[in-house]
Structure formats: C-alpha cells, structure tokens
Design a protein around this motif. Sequence first.
Motif, PDB file in Angstrom:
ATOM      1  N   UNK A   1       0.801  -1.221   0.000  1.00  9.27           N
ATOM      2  CA  UNK A   1       0.000   0.000   0.000  1.00  9.27           C
ATOM      3  C   UNK A   1       0.831   1.266   0.000  1.00  9.27           C
ATOM      4  N   UNK A   2       1.695   1.484   1.022  1.00 10.94           N
ATOM      5  CA  UNK A   2       2.506   2.705   1.027  1.00 10.94           C
ATOM      6  C   UNK A   2       3.478   2.783  -0.140  1.00 10.94           C
ATOM      7  N   UNK A   3       3.921   1.626  -0.662  1.00 12.99           N
ATOM      8  CA  UNK A   3       4.824   1.667  -1.818  1.00 12.99           C
ATOM      9  C   UNK A   3       4.116   2.279  -3.022  1.00 12.99           C
ATOM     10  N   UNK A   4       2.887   1.841  -3.282  1.00 16.37           N
ATOM     11  CA  UNK A   4       2.149   2.347  -4.443  1.00 16.37           C
ATOM     12  C   UNK A   4       1.649   3.764  -4.187  1.00 16.37           C
ATOM     13  N   UNK A   5       1.121   4.020  -2.989  1.00 15.06           N
ATOM     14  CA  UNK A   5       0.626   5.364  -2.701  1.00 15.06           C
ATOM     15  C   UNK A   5       1.757   6.380  -2.743  1.00 15.06           C
ATOM     16  N   UNK A   6       2.886   6.050  -2.124  1.00 11.05           N
ATOM     17  CA  UNK A   6       3.999   6.987  -2.085  1.00 11.05           C
ATOM     18  C   UNK A   6       4.494   7.346  -3.465  1.00 11.05           C
ATOM     19  N   UNK A   7       4.713   6.322  -4.296  1.00  9.37           N
ATOM     20  CA  UNK A   7       5.181   6.586  -5.650  1.00  9.37           C
ATOM     21  C   UNK A   7       4.130   7.359  -6.451  1.00  9.37           C
TER      22      UNK A   7
ATOM     23  N   UNK B   1       7.919   5.789  -0.434  1.00 13.96           N
ATOM     24  CA  UNK B   1       7.446   4.536   0.156  1.00 13.96           C
ATOM     25  C   UNK B   1       7.675   4.547   1.662  1.00 13.96           C
ATOM     26  N   UNK B   2       8.909   4.804   2.067  1.00 17.33           N
ATOM     27  CA  UNK B   2       9.215   4.807   3.492  1.00 17.33           C
ATOM     28  C   UNK B   2       8.485   5.891   4.250  1.00 17.33           C
ATOM     29  N   UNK B   3       8.379   7.074   3.648  1.00 16.23           N
ATOM     30  CA  UNK B   3       7.715   8.190   4.321  1.00 16.23           C
ATOM     31  C   UNK B   3       6.228   7.920   4.503  1.00 16.23           C
ATOM     32  N   UNK B   4       5.585   7.328   3.494  1.00 18.62           N
ATOM     33  CA  UNK B   4       4.159   7.016   3.606  1.00 18.62           C
ATOM     34  C   UNK B   4       3.925   5.984   4.697  1.00 18.62           C
ATOM     35  N   UNK B   5       4.764   4.950   4.745  1.00 15.38           N
ATOM     36  CA  UNK B   5       4.628   3.952   5.804  1.00 15.38           C
ATOM     37  C   UNK B   5       4.861   4.579   7.179  1.00 15.38           C
ATOM     38  N   UNK B   6       5.845   5.464   7.269  1.00 12.77           N
ATOM     39  CA  UNK B   6       6.174   6.138   8.527  1.00 12.77           C
ATOM     40  C   UNK B   6       4.987   6.956   9.030  1.00 12.77           C
ATOM     41  N   UNK B   7       4.379   7.723   8.134  1.00 16.68           N
ATOM     42  CA  UNK B   7       3.254   8.573   8.532  1.00 16.68           C
ATOM     43  C   UNK B   7       1.979   7.776   8.799  1.00 16.68           C
ATOM     44  N   UNK B   8       1.909   6.542   8.316  1.00 14.54           N
ATOM     45  CA  UNK B   8       0.701   5.747   8.543  1.00 14.54           C
ATOM     46  C   UNK B   8       0.704   5.045   9.894  1.00 14.54           C
TER      47      UNK B   8
END
Length: 295
Positions: free
Chosen positions: A147-153, A187-194
């Motif tokens: 999820x965060x990989x696709x959303x972030x990109x 990717x990492x930032x989206x996962x971090x904020x989630x």
Amino acid sequence: MPGLTWWQDVVLVHRLHFPLPLSYLAYACWGAAFADPRHLLGGPVLLSVAATLLVLLAALALNTAADLRTDEQDRDKTALAGAARRIGSGRIFAWAAAEAAAAIALGAAVAVWLGRWAALLVITAALAAHLAYNLEPVRLKRRGFAGPAVFGAGFLAVPGLASYFAVRPALERSMVPVLAGLCVLAFGRTAWFSAPDHAADARSGVRTPGARYGPRRTLVISCGVVVAGLAVLGCGLWWRYGPGWAVAGVVAEGAFLTGMVALAGPRGSFSRMRKLATPAVLAGDLTLVAIPLLA
C-alpha cells in the motif's frame, strides 16, 4: 454559517489545510525544475502542473471516501470523518471522478501541444495507482507494505514527472537515481506517517503495515527504507549538482525523521510524532524544488 462550513468540509476532504497545499505544489513542480527551471512558467508546464494537482486532489478525495469507515474510529481524524459524512461518500466519489477527468483532459492538451504523450501517460499511471490503492477488489491499502509503496510513488514521486516531460522528451540518465530515490523515500515516508493510524486500521480490518506488524516495527522498517531512499536520491543529486547540493537535499528530505523525538518521554505519542514532522516535510519538499533553481 452553513456556507462557510461547507467550504471547510471541502478543504478537509481534500486535505487542503496549511501547509499541505505547498507540498502538493512542490510535488507537481519538481520535475520541471529538474528538467530546466527556465521553463517553469511555460504553457505546457503550467498545464501539466495543473493536471498533476488535480490528480493529487482526486487521489485525496478518493481516499477520504474509501476510508470513511476507518476514519470514524480514529480520534485524530474526527474532523475529517465528520466532513466526509456531511458531504456524503457518493458526492466525494463524484468529485474525485470529475477531478480525474479534468486531469486527463489537461494531460491530453499537453500531449497535443507538444506532440508527445509522456506527460499524459504519467498522469494516467498516477490515477491508476490510486484506484488500485483505494478500491476493491485490489485495495492495496489492506495489503501490508504494498500500500505505502504504491501510494507513495503515485503521490509524492511519479506525478512530478508530468511537468518534467512537458520540458524534455525523455528521461536523462542522471534522473534515474533521483526518481528511484524519490520513489523509495516516498514509500518509506508514507509507511512512517501511517503508523499513528494502526489502531483504527486494525479495528476496521484494514491490514496496513501498522495494523499487521505493529507501529514500532513499522517505524523501524520505514526508517530503513527512508535511509535507503535518501542514499539513492543523494547519489542522483551528486551526479547532477555536486556533493554540496546532494548533502543539502538529503538533510532537508530526511529531517522529518526528527519527529521520532515525539515518542520519547511520558507525553510521547504517535499523533504528536506526525504533527511535529509535517513542517520538516514541507521544508524538505521545497528544498528539493529549490536546488535546481539555485545550483
């Protein structure tokens, strides 16, 4: 004042409260800045930036409507869930569809203007990523780190290429590590904020990384991904602009990790971590756009 409340709800469901719109503008402009900052105010670039902003607004509205059930269980998102309930999911989905259609139309106008289709393909790919992230049967948001990989990109990195291709017909070799670094960083930032949403996600059965692996493990993994993204981004910036600008970009884009200090002490909280990091994120996004202008 009902009219004012309605506009406030529109702002909320599109996440347009300050300082987020400035970050969205940075995401839309970074490609043209890297391609050639002298063309930032050119007609095709302005159209591509407008199209990218519409893609981001459509993605955020779609996410709001799709996540209403989860957001109703999150204390940090009470205002967002209330706005979504008052407007209604059906209307929000319709807004997202209209914004997406307008983005594609502007992308097509850029393609006709320049006689090449790369910008339109970028816009279409970003929209497809957000459909896959938010909607069943795919709904990548419930599939762990996918999820965060696709959303972030699809939100922070790839859409900016639309303005790049409004200036240049093809990607320069030195842009490959820049783009790759931004995708990994996003990717990492989206996962971090989630991570702060882990409890609400778990209660509603959405298997985000925080709900699946726990918030602290998610933060450890996402920090590692962020560091890897910063390293690749730094290589690209070094290649294009030299070591000094590479260091400036890496430090600025990585500064949001200082939000981790909000977890320390008796008043530590994940919600406070996210709030503390937001200004640093904006500073990093603006620095990335500024580097090609100043170098």
